[in-house]
Design a protein around this motif. Sequence first.
Motif, mmCIF file in Angstrom:
data_model
loop_
_atom_site.group_PDB
_atom_site.id
_atom_site.type_symbol
_atom_site.label_atom_id
_atom_site.label_comp_id
_atom_site.label_asym_id
_atom_site.label_seq_id
_atom_site.Cartn_x
_atom_site.Cartn_y
_atom_site.Cartn_z
ATOM 1 N N ARG A 34 0.554 -1.024 -0.262
ATOM 2 C CA ARG A 34 -0.147 -0.164 0.047
ATOM 3 C C ARG A 34 0.356 1.313 0.027
ATOM 4 O O ARG A 34 0.711 2.149 -0.974
ATOM 5 N N ILE A 35 1.835 1.796 0.169
ATOM 6 C CA ILE A 35 2.602 2.243 0.899
ATOM 7 C C ILE A 35 3.727 2.324 -0.060
ATOM 8 O O ILE A 35 5.019 3.440 0.038
ATOM 9 N N ARG A 36 4.329 1.337 -0.608
ATOM 10 C CA ARG A 36 5.126 0.889 -1.220
ATOM 11 C C ARG A 36 5.510 1.606 -2.974
ATOM 12 O O ARG A 36 4.200 1.920 -3.821
ATOM 13 N N THR A 37 6.387 2.422 -3.055
ATOM 14 C CA THR A 37 6.383 3.056 -4.782
ATOM 15 C C THR A 37 7.600 3.373 -4.902
ATOM 16 O O THR A 37 8.973 3.494 -4.558
ATOM 17 N N ILE A 38 7.365 2.637 -6.355
ATOM 18 C CA ILE A 38 8.973 2.563 -6.853
ATOM 19 C C ILE A 38 8.610 3.083 -8.433
ATOM 20 O O ILE A 38 7.829 2.393 -8.991
ATOM 21 N N GLY A 39 9.424 4.292 -9.276
ATOM 22 C CA GLY A 39 9.278 4.778 -9.991
ATOM 23 C C GLY A 39 7.858 5.379 -10.553
ATOM 24 O O GLY A 39 6.700 5.637 -9.389
ATOM 25 N N ILE A 40 7.598 5.507 -11.548
ATOM 26 C CA ILE A 40 6.593 6.227 -12.066
ATOM 27 C C ILE A 40 5.498 5.941 -13.147
ATOM 28 O O ILE A 40 6.322 5.492 -13.725
ATOM 29 N N ASP A 41 4.808 5.787 -13.283
ATOM 30 C CA ASP A 41 3.695 5.197 -14.295
ATOM 31 C C ASP A 41 3.753 6.270 -15.514
ATOM 32 O O ASP A 41 2.553 6.834 -15.435
ATOM 33 N N LYS A 42 4.158 5.861 -16.115
ATOM 34 C CA LYS A 42 4.229 6.626 -17.038
ATOM 35 C C LYS A 42 2.835 6.361 -18.106
ATOM 36 O O LYS A 42 2.632 7.814 -18.787
ATOM 37 N N ASP A 43 3.066 5.485 -18.501
ATOM 38 C CA ASP A 43 1.714 4.627 -19.001
ATOM 39 C C ASP A 43 0.567 5.244 -18.552
ATOM 40 O O ASP A 43 -0.768 6.232 -19.903
ATOM 41 N N ALA A 44 0.179 5.837 -17.396
ATOM 42 C CA ALA A 44 -0.950 6.342 -16.786
ATOM 43 C C ALA A 44 -0.872 7.688 -17.031
ATOM 44 O O ALA A 44 -1.647 7.981 -17.275
ATOM 45 N N LEU A 45 0.042 8.006 -16.801
ATOM 46 C CA LEU A 45 0.018 9.271 -16.769
ATOM 47 C C LEU A 45 -0.054 9.618 -18.985
ATOM 48 O O LEU A 45 -0.919 11.287 -19.147
ATOM 49 N N ASP A 46 0.372 9.238 -18.909
ATOM 50 C CA ASP A 46 -0.143 9.235 -21.247
ATOM 51 C C ASP A 46 -1.314 9.469 -20.616
ATOM 52 O O ASP A 46 -2.061 9.881 -21.271
ATOM 53 N N ALA A 47 -2.087 7.885 -20.829
ATOM 54 C CA ALA A 47 -3.378 8.054 -20.694
ATOM 55 C C ALA A 47 -4.469 9.259 -20.210
ATOM 56 O O ALA A 47 -5.228 9.518 -20.658
ATOM 57 N N GLN A 48 -3.680 9.843 -18.883
ATOM 58 C CA GLN A 48 -4.333 10.949 -18.869
ATOM 59 C C GLN A 48 -4.242 12.323 -19.169
ATOM 60 O O GLN A 48 -4.828 13.142 -19.456
ATOM 61 N N VAL A 49 -3.403 12.461 -19.759
ATOM 62 C CA VAL A 49 -2.712 13.494 -20.655
ATOM 63 C C VAL A 49 -3.701 13.000 -22.292
ATOM 64 O O VAL A 49 -4.090 14.551 -22.606
ATOM 65 N N LYS A 50 -3.690 12.213 -22.919
ATOM 66 C CA LYS A 50 -4.968 11.633 -23.505
ATOM 67 C C LYS A 50 -6.632 12.066 -23.465
ATOM 68 O O LYS A 50 -7.204 12.719 -24.291
ATOM 69 N N GLU A 51 -6.724 11.145 -21.922
ATOM 70 C CA GLU A 51 -7.631 11.948 -21.924
ATOM 71 C C GLU A 51 -7.944 13.472 -21.583
ATOM 72 O O GLU A 51 -9.209 13.450 -22.373
ATOM 73 N N ARG A 52 -7.242 14.410 -20.658
ATOM 74 C CA ARG A 52 -7.443 15.424 -20.827
ATOM 75 C C ARG A 52 -7.526 16.199 -22.747
ATOM 76 O O ARG A 52 -8.396 17.100 -22.689
ATOM 77 N N LYS A 53 -6.437 15.333 -23.524
ATOM 78 C CA LYS A 53 -6.849 15.898 -24.784
ATOM 79 C C LYS A 53 -7.853 16.385 -25.405
ATOM 80 O O LYS A 53 -8.706 16.792 -26.231
ATOM 81 N N ILE A 54 -8.439 14.617 -24.908
ATOM 82 C CA ILE A 54 -10.188 14.517 -25.765
ATOM 83 C C ILE A 54 -11.093 15.348 -25.105
ATOM 84 O O ILE A 54 -11.689 16.117 -26.105
ATOM 85 N N GLN A 55 -10.641 15.539 -23.781
ATOM 86 C CA GLN A 55 -11.533 16.088 -23.160
ATOM 87 C C GLN A 55 -11.692 17.844 -23.431
ATOM 88 O O GLN A 55 -13.033 18.332 -23.906
ATOM 89 N N GLU A 56 -10.497 17.830 -23.765
ATOM 90 C CA GLU A 56 -10.582 19.535 -24.161
ATOM 91 C C GLU A 56 -11.037 19.128 -25.977
ATOM 92 O O GLU A 56 -11.717 20.533 -25.471
#
Length: 379
Positions: A34-56
């Motif tokens: 639950r509290i372990r964090t290893i690196g950054i989820d780039k695919d999730a960030l890209d998906a969020q950016v794509k959803e943001r562009k679709i919303q815009e």
Amino acid sequence: MSRLGPQRDLEEAAALERRRRRELLRRDRIFNARIRTIGIDKDALDAQVKERKIQEAAEKAEHERFAHDMKKNDKLLCLLEERQKNETKDLNRALVEFQKNFQKPETRREFDLNDPEALKKDRPARVSDDDPRCTISGMQKFMGEDLNYDQRMKFQKEQLREWSLQQQKDWKNALADQKLADDLYDKFRVELDRKIMEEQKKEEESRHAVCTATKNFNRIQAAELDRKNELEKAQKMKDDMDEITCLLRGDFLSENPNQAIGPWGKHNVLVNRWKGMNQEQLMAIREFQKEQAVEKLREREQERQRDAEWDRQRLQAARAQLLWERRQQRQNQEQRRGLDVMNAVLSQEQKAKNIYLKEEEYSNIPTDEFYAQFNTTTR
């Protein structure tokens, strides 16, 4: 050297205990998902950016649609205002034409009072006996005695009939024009409504097409996202199992003491991998601690004996000093008594000597000098 050894051992033991606690806390953090964090989820960030562009893009399309609707409404409003202005202008033009054609100033009863060409049209005061300008005060004509009464009445009736026919004709023409204008306005409104309905139908069709395309695109994106999430979840579970297996089989969590041996021999210990001492080292430390404890007890006994000897010698010295002081006091007292007796004897001798000297002096001087000396001494 024996005193610094245990203190240093205690400090090293405390440092090892702190390091062991930090390792335990780090292991808890590693195995806590639950509290372990290893690196950054780039695919999730890209998906969020794509959803943001679709919303815009959707918001931009919505704003453009609203702008198109506003432009269309403004155009309709301008057309309606232009039509109202034209109708008002036509009504004013018709009113002016009607006043110009059917409400001329010369057709009014009081026109003769305001006729600008009245002097040009004026005639002599009397033309004939039946001159209609003759007034009652002129005594030229009386009521009902004019010769042109029948022609005048016939002319007036004909004139009234012509006026009535002309007014009816004008009224019919005005009604026809009004009806024509209403028909044209109705046709224009029907045509405008038809165009508006067509525009709305086209807009609905385009909106339906956009919604259908968006829905299909969203369905495809959702399916791809679900498949991607499943793959990521499976890969993550596999990576987690591999990591757990590696950690469980590795030397870090298995507490293998051999990993603390340095590359230069057994006596060279790697501090960051040290997992504790073996039994031989512990027994050697305990034996050394026992020897230090025995040595400490022996030193304490020797120090206690030294302190006791010092206390005994201090008491003897204090007792001897006290006896010497008492004997010195007694000697001082005896000397003081001897001096007092000697001083008393000397005082008596001095007094007797003074008396003798005075008596001898008084017996040798005359009487007058004796009295003078006596007065001086008495003063």
